[in-house]
Enzyme design. Sequence first.
Site, PDB file in Angstrom:
ATOM      1  N   CYS A 276      46.110  14.715  39.219  1.00 42.67           N
ATOM      2  CA  CYS A 276      47.027  15.508  38.395  1.00 42.67           C
ATOM      3  C   CYS A 276      47.953  16.435  39.166  1.00 42.67           C
ATOM      4  CB  CYS A 276      46.222  16.324  37.402  1.00 42.67           C
ATOM      5  SG  CYS A 276      45.215  15.278  36.367  1.00 42.67           S
TER       6      CYS A 276
HETATM    7  C1  UGA Z   1      43.171  19.880  37.258  1.00 42.21           C
HETATM    8  C2  UGA Z   1      43.177  21.173  36.467  1.00 42.21           C
HETATM    9  O1  UGA Z   1      42.230  22.094  37.011  1.00 42.21           O
HETATM   10  C3  UGA Z   1      42.854  20.914  34.996  1.00 42.21           C
HETATM   11  O2  UGA Z   1      42.955  22.123  34.265  1.00 42.21           O
HETATM   12  C4  UGA Z   1      43.856  19.903  34.453  1.00 42.21           C
HETATM   13  O3  UGA Z   1      43.616  19.603  33.092  1.00 42.21           O
HETATM   14  C5  UGA Z   1      43.745  18.628  35.266  1.00 42.21           C
HETATM   15  O4  UGA Z   1      44.051  18.925  36.652  1.00 42.21           O
HETATM   16  C6  UGA Z   1      44.729  17.634  34.686  1.00 42.21           C
HETATM   17  O5  UGA Z   1      45.934  17.868  34.738  1.00 42.21           O
HETATM   18  O6  UGA Z   1      44.283  16.669  34.061  1.00 42.21           O
HETATM   19  P1  UGA Z   1      41.284  18.419  38.466  1.00 42.21           P
HETATM   20  O7  UGA Z   1      42.416  17.691  39.123  1.00 42.21           O
HETATM   21  O8  UGA Z   1      40.185  17.652  37.840  1.00 42.21           O
HETATM   22  O9  UGA Z   1      41.851  19.385  37.303  1.00 42.21           O
HETATM   23  O10 UGA Z   1      40.611  19.302  39.599  1.00 42.21           O
HETATM   24  P2  UGA Z   1      40.593  20.821  40.079  1.00 42.21           P
HETATM   25  O11 UGA Z   1      39.225  21.325  39.945  1.00 42.21           O
HETATM   26  O12 UGA Z   1      41.669  21.611  39.474  1.00 42.21           O
HETATM   27  O13 UGA Z   1      40.883  20.654  41.666  1.00 42.21           O
HETATM   28  C7  UGA Z   1      42.069  20.054  42.153  1.00 42.21           C
HETATM   29  C8  UGA Z   1      42.093  20.068  43.666  1.00 42.21           C
HETATM   30  O14 UGA Z   1      42.355  21.374  44.172  1.00 42.21           O
HETATM   31  C9  UGA Z   1      40.787  19.622  44.331  1.00 42.21           C
HETATM   32  O15 UGA Z   1      41.084  18.744  45.390  1.00 42.21           O
HETATM   33  C10 UGA Z   1      40.199  20.914  44.868  1.00 42.21           C
HETATM   34  O16 UGA Z   1      39.394  20.701  46.006  1.00 42.21           O
HETATM   35  C11 UGA Z   1      41.451  21.677  45.217  1.00 42.21           C
HETATM   36  N1  UGA Z   1      41.241  23.148  45.259  1.00 42.21           N
HETATM   37  C12 UGA Z   1      40.914  23.822  44.141  1.00 42.21           C
HETATM   38  C13 UGA Z   1      41.417  23.821  46.461  1.00 42.21           C
HETATM   39  O17 UGA Z   1      41.726  23.224  47.506  1.00 42.21           O
HETATM   40  N2  UGA Z   1      41.247  25.180  46.482  1.00 42.21           N
HETATM   41  C14 UGA Z   1      40.910  25.887  45.379  1.00 42.21           C
HETATM   42  O18 UGA Z   1      40.783  27.112  45.462  1.00 42.21           O
HETATM   43  C15 UGA Z   1      40.729  25.188  44.179  1.00 42.21           C
END
Ligand code: UGA
Length: 440
Positions: A276
Amino acid sequence: MKPGASRGVPPLRIAIAGGGYVGLVTAAGLATLGHRITVAEAQEDRVHDLRAGRLPIREPGLGALWDRAMERGLAVTAPGEQAYAEAQLIIICVGTPPRDDWTQDLASLEGAARDIGSALAHSHQYSVVAVKSTVLPGTTQGPIRSAVEKASGRRAGGDFGLASVPEFLAEGNAVEDFLNPKRIVVGGLDDASTKMVLAAHEGLPGPRVVTDIPTAEMIKYVSNAFLAARVSLSNEIGNICKALGIDARRVLEAVGMDDRIGPKFLRSGVGFGGSCFAKDVRALAVRADTLALGSQMLRATLQVNEEQPRRLVELLRGRLDSLSGRRIALLGLAFKPGTDDVRESRGLAVARLLVQAGARVVAYDPMAIPNARRVAQDLEYVGTSAAALEGADACVIATEWPEFAHLGREFKAMRRGLVVDGRGALDPRDLNIEYEGLCW
Ligand code: UGA
């Protein structure tokens, strides 16, 4: 919450177009509220599996929710007019994959809209068509509305309702996100459309944001753009901190204590992955270009994210002199812990760069190896961290799986105990290793 608890409205007949990740969580979640759900799914084998209770995705809590929904009469069927004929509310949850030029491929969405239109052509009841698929502002009132109107010969607003109800489901937490939403955003063409979508969600906690359709569509993009930008800013700060000999994690932890900033999405490291963030930020950046606005922040968010895996590999090259012929243990292929999803995985981005530099990459991930194998055939895959570390010249950690925090004696089997941690997954104290963090 108990099924149907505190609902003041009678159950609705709801059809969900698309039995993918978003569709299944939405279907199971709405069934919990007591509604009568039909899922329309195009892949025949998936229809078969879903009817047998076999889910194509892993998501904590979804299996139990799905079984209960099936007991309560949830039906799965092929798409087409029939699937939508009885529904009062039809929620479109099909994919909108990016094309090579970063624009959205709306083929599935328009296909669903046409089927829905054909159903509405013969229907005598009022139905609302709501789009949950992530689409750029203007899509629901533009091509989707047109496709339904054309196929039905009826007019949105008078003859049927139209709405946007974006999803905010994070992988690994989707059921919880559905049942305890931070907010439910509903963009309706008119009051009747909005009311129907709100009624479907009655019984769920959280504030409601009622708005027009383009605003609802935009809220989804801006939410993801904000989160992705926070991660990229944290990464850039992390790079600066590292150069100054400062641990970025301590800095960002203290920064996040300011409630204007908050503690979440401040983890620096090898960057964001998943289906996403990159897709949505790119789509919005391209849209800004078409408006002749450009988008410096969105582009920078993407650039920093592309740069982090390169930085990690350069750091490794610096420590090993050359990467050619080196055996590198890669721990973590999933884009985040708790999933087998490797889309936009930073671990795979690192692996590609290492292979290009002539290294031999031996990879381990607790869940994601089957998916990684499909897209990266030039890596060696092993079944344990220990097997990956055996004889390695260095180790890279690209996903913070909790089990990696417990590694210890396994590092002894490395040829050289060099570990580059892209996620802060490891506490190197008491471990006899050469440890280097990407941003600390
Ligand atoms: C994300 C959003 O969090 C959801 O709210 C949204 O609905 C979804 O996309 C979507 O559009 O469908 P998701 O992609 O499942 O969800 O995962 P996240 O938990 O948001 O993490 C995304 C990435 O960011 C991961 O690779 C994670 O490791 C990274 N991340 C996250 C970081 O590198 N640092 C952080 O502090 C947080």
